[in-house]
Enzyme design. Sequence first.
Site, PDB file in Angstrom:
ATOM      1  N   ARG A 162      53.061  45.452  42.303  1.00  0.00           N
ATOM      2  CA  ARG A 162      52.087  45.975  41.353  1.00  0.00           C
ATOM      3  C   ARG A 162      51.869  44.771  40.638  1.00  0.00           C
ATOM      4  NH1 ARG A 162      52.259  51.397  37.679  1.00  0.00           N
ATOM      5  NH2 ARG A 162      53.920  50.161  36.488  1.00  0.00           N
ATOM      6  N   HIS A 166      45.426  48.190  38.943  1.00  0.00           N
ATOM      7  CA  HIS A 166      44.157  48.806  39.064  1.00  0.00           C
ATOM      8  C   HIS A 166      43.797  49.338  40.317  1.00  0.00           C
ATOM      9  CE1 HIS A 166      43.581  47.184  35.011  1.00  0.00           C
ATOM     10  NE2 HIS A 166      42.302  47.754  35.034  1.00  0.00           N
ATOM     11  N   ASP A 167      44.627  49.075  41.336  1.00  0.00           N
ATOM     12  CA  ASP A 167      44.194  49.906  42.604  1.00  0.00           C
ATOM     13  C   ASP A 167      43.696  51.299  42.422  1.00  0.00           C
ATOM     14  OD1 ASP A 167      45.229  49.457  45.815  1.00  0.00           O
ATOM     15  OD2 ASP A 167      44.598  51.474  45.120  1.00  0.00           O
ATOM     16  N   GLY A 213      46.832  39.282  40.699  1.00  0.00           N
ATOM     17  CA  GLY A 213      47.403  39.623  42.184  1.00  0.00           C
ATOM     18  C   GLY A 213      46.812  40.378  42.925  1.00  0.00           C
ATOM     19  N   TYR A 250      37.563  47.839  46.273  1.00  0.00           N
ATOM     20  CA  TYR A 250      37.322  49.315  45.880  1.00  0.00           C
ATOM     21  C   TYR A 250      37.984  50.180  46.713  1.00  0.00           C
ATOM     22  CZ  TYR A 250      33.412  47.121  43.027  1.00  0.00           C
ATOM     23  OH  TYR A 250      32.621  46.721  41.970  1.00  0.00           O
TER      24      TYR A 250
HETATM   25  C1  LIG Z   1      38.266  49.404  35.608  1.00  0.00           C
HETATM   26  C2  LIG Z   1      38.483  48.467  36.916  1.00  0.00           C
HETATM   27  C3  LIG Z   1      37.216  47.527  37.127  1.00  0.00           C
HETATM   28  C4  LIG Z   1      37.265  46.715  38.081  1.00  0.00           C
HETATM   29  N1  LIG Z   1      36.267  45.897  38.167  1.00  0.00           N
HETATM   30  C5  LIG Z   1      36.153  44.969  39.019  1.00  0.00           C
HETATM   31  C6  LIG Z   1      35.328  43.650  39.185  1.00  0.00           C
HETATM   32  O1  LIG Z   1      34.410  43.749  38.297  1.00  0.00           O
HETATM   33  N2  LIG Z   1      35.311  43.072  40.571  1.00  0.00           N
HETATM   34  C7  LIG Z   1      36.394  43.122  41.461  1.00  0.00           C
HETATM   35  O2  LIG Z   1      36.307  42.431  42.357  1.00  0.00           O
HETATM   36  N3  LIG Z   1      37.269  44.245  41.375  1.00  0.00           N
HETATM   37  C8  LIG Z   1      37.372  45.141  40.264  1.00  0.00           C
HETATM   38  N4  LIG Z   1      38.271  46.037  40.335  1.00  0.00           N
HETATM   39  C9  LIG Z   1      38.829  46.238  41.401  1.00  0.00           C
HETATM   40  C10 LIG Z   1      40.040  45.378  41.242  1.00  0.00           C
HETATM   41  O3  LIG Z   1      39.935  44.038  41.658  1.00  0.00           O
HETATM   42  C11 LIG Z   1      41.033  45.859  42.390  1.00  0.00           C
HETATM   43  O4  LIG Z   1      41.674  47.294  42.149  1.00  0.00           O
HETATM   44  C12 LIG Z   1      42.335  44.941  42.411  1.00  0.00           C
HETATM   45  O5  LIG Z   1      43.206  45.313  43.547  1.00  0.00           O
HETATM   46  C13 LIG Z   1      43.202  45.289  41.277  1.00  0.00           C
HETATM   47  O6  LIG Z   1      44.163  44.229  41.086  1.00  0.00           O
HETATM   48  P1  LIG Z   1      45.599  44.654  40.034  1.00  0.00           P
HETATM   49  O7  LIG Z   1      46.462  43.379  40.258  1.00  0.00           O
HETATM   50  O8  LIG Z   1      45.095  45.140  38.884  1.00  0.00           O
HETATM   51  O9  LIG Z   1      46.176  45.757  40.953  1.00  0.00           O
HETATM   52  P2  LIG Z   1      47.352  46.467  41.724  1.00  0.00           P
HETATM   53  O10 LIG Z   1      47.169  47.821  41.718  1.00  0.00           O
HETATM   54  O11 LIG Z   1      48.565  46.095  40.913  1.00  0.00           O
HETATM   55  O12 LIG Z   1      47.319  45.996  43.302  1.00  0.00           O
HETATM   56  C14 LIG Z   1      46.300  46.285  44.089  1.00  0.00           C
HETATM   57  C15 LIG Z   1      46.648  45.960  45.586  1.00  0.00           C
HETATM   58  O13 LIG Z   1      47.058  44.549  45.498  1.00  0.00           O
HETATM   59  C16 LIG Z   1      48.619  44.347  45.964  1.00  0.00           C
HETATM   60  N5  LIG Z   1      49.203  43.235  45.149  1.00  0.00           N
HETATM   61  C17 LIG Z   1      49.063  43.105  43.659  1.00  0.00           C
HETATM   62  N6  LIG Z   1      49.736  42.326  43.216  1.00  0.00           N
HETATM   63  C18 LIG Z   1      50.039  41.501  44.630  1.00  0.00           C
HETATM   64  C19 LIG Z   1      50.795  40.388  44.624  1.00  0.00           C
HETATM   65  N7  LIG Z   1      51.200  39.632  43.565  1.00  0.00           N
HETATM   66  N8  LIG Z   1      51.027  39.931  45.936  1.00  0.00           N
HETATM   67  C20 LIG Z   1      50.577  40.768  46.899  1.00  0.00           C
HETATM   68  N9  LIG Z   1      49.837  41.830  46.545  1.00  0.00           N
HETATM   69  C21 LIG Z   1      49.693  42.151  45.450  1.00  0.00           C
HETATM   70  C22 LIG Z   1      49.067  45.739  45.759  1.00  0.00           C
HETATM   71  O14 LIG Z   1      50.210  45.969  46.269  1.00  0.00           O
HETATM   72  C23 LIG Z   1      47.800  46.709  45.997  1.00  0.00           C
HETATM   73  O15 LIG Z   1      47.820  46.833  47.436  1.00  0.00           O
HETATM   74  C24 LIG Z   1      38.198  46.906  39.403  1.00  0.00           C
HETATM   75  C25 LIG Z   1      39.266  47.856  39.234  1.00  0.00           C
HETATM   76  C26 LIG Z   1      39.170  48.659  38.067  1.00  0.00           C
HETATM   77  C27 LIG Z   1      40.233  49.816  38.005  1.00  0.00           C
END
Ligand SMILES: Cc1cc2nc3c(=O)[nH]c(=O)nc-3n(C[C@H](O)[C@H](O)[C@H](O)COP(=O)(O)OP(=O)(O)OC[C@H]3O[C@@H](n4cnc5c(N)ncnc54)[C@H](O)[C@@H]3O)c2cc1C
Length: 535
Positions: free
Chosen positions: A116, A120-121, A188, A479
């Site tokens: 994680r 934001h997944d 990430g 998404y």
């Molecule tokens: C409020 C909101 C707004 C958003 N706006 C946008 C936007 O404007 N543009 C856009 O492109 N997307 C947007 N998203 C989607 C967002 O890019 C994805 O949900 C993204 O995967 C979130 O990354 P995270 O690190 O916060 O999530 P996490 O839940 O931490 O990870 C998401 C996925 O990536 C994997 N992962 C995380 N970190 C790593 C790592 N270091 N190495 C390997 N795998 C990893 C996780 O295991 C999981 O499968 C939005 C999401 C939300 C909730």
Amino acid sequence: MEKLTYLPITLFLLLTISASSSSSAETPQTPQSVYEVFIQCLKQHTTNSSPTQLKNIVFSQTNVLFTSVLQNYIRNARFNTTSATKPLIIVTPLQESHVQGAVICAKNMSIQIKIRSGGHDYEGISYISKEPFILLDLFNLRNISVDMKQETAVVQAGAVLGEVYYKIWENSKVHGFPGGVCHSVGIGGTITGGGYGNLLRKYGLSVDRVIDAQIVDSQGRLLDRKSMGGDLFWAIRGGGGSSFGVVLSYTVKLVSVPETVTIFRVMKTLEENATDLVMQWQQVAPTTDDRLFMRLLLQPRNNTILVSVVALFLGGADEVVSIMEKEFPLLGLKKEDCNETSWIGSVIWWDNDQAFKNGAKPETLLDRNLNSARFLKRKSDYVQKPISKNDLELIWKKMIELRNIGLAFNPYGGKMANISSDATPFPHRAGNLFKVQYSVTWDDPSDFAAQNYTNEAKSLYSFMTPFVSQNPRSAFLNYRDLDIGINHFGNNSFEEGKVYGLKYFNNNFDRLVKIKTAVDPNNYFRNKQSIPVKM
Ligand SMILES: Cc1cc2nc3c(=O)[nH]c(=O)nc-3n(C[C@H](O)[C@H](O)[C@H](O)COP(=O)(O)OP(=O)(O)OC[C@H]3O[C@@H](n4cnc5c(N)ncnc54)[C@H](O)[C@@H]3O)c2cc1C
Ligand SMILES: *[C@@H]1O[C@H](CO)[C@@H](O)[C@H](O)[C@H]1NC(C)=O
Ligand SMILES: *[C@@H]1O[C@H](CO)[C@@H](O)[C@H](O)[C@H]1NC(C)=O
Ligand SMILES: *[C@@H]1O[C@H](CO)[C@@H](O)[C@H](O)[C@H]1NC(C)=O
Ligand SMILES: *[C@@H]1O[C@H](CO)[C@@H](O)[C@H](O)[C@H]1NC(C)=O
Ligand SMILES: *[C@@H]1O[C@H](CO)[C@@H](O)[C@H](O)[C@H]1NC(C)=O
Ligand SMILES: *[C@@H]1O[C@H](CO)[C@@H](O)[C@H](O)[C@H]1NC(C)=O
Ligand SMILES: *[C@@H]1O[C@H](CO)[C@@H](O)[C@H](O)[C@H]1NC(C)=O
Ligand SMILES: *[C@@H]1O[C@H](CO)[C@@H](O)[C@H](O)[C@H]1NC(C)=O
Ligand SMILES: *[C@@H]1O[C@H](CO)[C@@H](O)[C@H](O)[C@H]1NC(C)=O
């Protein structure tokens, strides 16, 4: 050839061990014993870390901080429940060797890890699993170093977009980075999944600006672009990180932005001829000047649809007004509708967060707003032919009937159409007019409400079938949407993986499978929508 018969057996054994924790002497049985064994193992596999430091970064279920550490980066309230399976332990690395040790030790104990970064997944798969698991939470790995001579930044996976934009702004008022608009999204997840925002028509996706990366692979090795090789480096620029390893950082190339940019929002209802506006938007938004990004928001309001055009222009107000007069007269854009600001001002204005009222300071971007979330469901589609006026009217009718589900149309074209569809795993380039996001958000915690709202999303998605891409019906990995197909146990199935894999990656799916099979043949890094192994 030997591999063909040998590996599935290894895989089978590995899964049998992890599935039936009571039958294996090597597999500890309780969360507490997992904690003890893991800590001992981590000591052996990390350097420069005192036993106290290691104790401080590993949280057992009985630790008083366990629940808040778990909840801090839950970003969808649907998954903030006591019925969701909790991690056996949570590990919060402070340095690279902690990540390497965590992978080696968890794998040795035949326990899965979930990775994680920002949490934001949309389906919570970074912190939820049916199988017992260890949560590797990277929020402490969030250094960002900007090098203005090279115009690059090294960004650790646990940093969030707002911190990246802030750091760039601290160093330069004429540089930016093409990434998402929500400041709390983690690097990430967003970069491994593609990453897009309002600079995409000028500069493409986040992954199009990545020039190096660090990853810990399934053997616990720390690799950079050179040592991981071209295939793996390709895969982690849009193929989803969690199939391949733990990404520790990306090195990205910054982009130029003018000192003054222009933002505007124009809103119309159906009674104000919004349908004609949408018709013209479909022609103009994907073809106009690359410096202009006009998102279209469609929201049901009582008996009408509220249509908003929300825009960023990399230039001054006079220029964009004159472009719109020529190309998009139905918008009726006037200079009074526009505000000129700095790029960082536009980042703040675009953020959906409540804290970002007009005049919020750049420091607001650093607020991580921990442990707060609403209930969300999102889905995606791609539109390749303009939707007819008659069909738009049918869509409005359906949305008004459903009442809560909204749509966002994000225009492509420009740079997006100039990058080949196999340059990165993200395939949705030339030929796509715009991406559709289905969006429904609610606050009622009951199961009934969740059913109601997620059904609205499914119902509209089904209604949209004739108007969107087909064979495959494409989707955007960031998404995340488990409705479009899952690998039920994460163990087998190429056939199951192909269902969602073709939607997210189109013709790039096969290459991702080959790379996955080469770098993680035992499928250690897996989840409901990971890339399957094929021998
Ligand atoms: C409020 C909101 C707004 C958003 N706006 C946008 C936007 O404007 N543009 C856009 O492109 N997307 C947007 N998203 C989607 C967002 O890019 C994805 O949900 C993204 O995967 C979130 O990354 P995270 O690190 O916060 O999530 P996490 O839940 O931490 O990870 C998401 C996925 O990536 C994997 N992962 C995380 N970190 C790593 C790592 N270091 N190495 C390997 N795998 C990893 C996780 O295991 C999981 O499968 C939005 C999401 C939300 C909730
Ligand atoms: C992050 O930066 C700080 C301060 O420069 C440094 O002490 C620390 O070692 C860095 N951490 C990592 C994981 O690079
Ligand atoms: C785990 O580590 C121990 C001690 O180093 C070793 O004996 C054992 O074979 C390892 N088990 C696995 C499954 O890797
Ligand atoms: C422009 O700024 C003014 C003053 O801060 C504000 O009232 C107005 O809503 C802004 N317009 C837009 C499109 O943001
Ligand atoms: C909508 O379009 C009709 C027909 O073109 C026109 O007569 C009417 O004035 C328009 N309404 C608004 C509010 O612009
Ligand atoms: C719908 O109409 C009612 C009554 O006019 C009003 O109070 C409410 O705010 C409207 N809802 C929306 C979402 O516009
Ligand atoms: C999760 O639920 C708890 C109450 O059980 C609440 O205090 C917390 O704010 C919630 N967090 C999120 C991210 O929804
Ligand atoms: C895309 O390619 C065309 C033709 O080569 C070129 O004219 C245009 O400037 C390019 N646009 C971008 C954003 O690179
Ligand atoms: C769904 O929620 C809406 C309120 O937004 C309500 O009118 C409707 O009856 C609900 N439908 C179901 C099936 O619960
Ligand atoms: C995957 O795992 C499930 C549950 O353990 C099992 O029923 C199924 O047969 C496995 N499939 C393969 C191909 O190993």
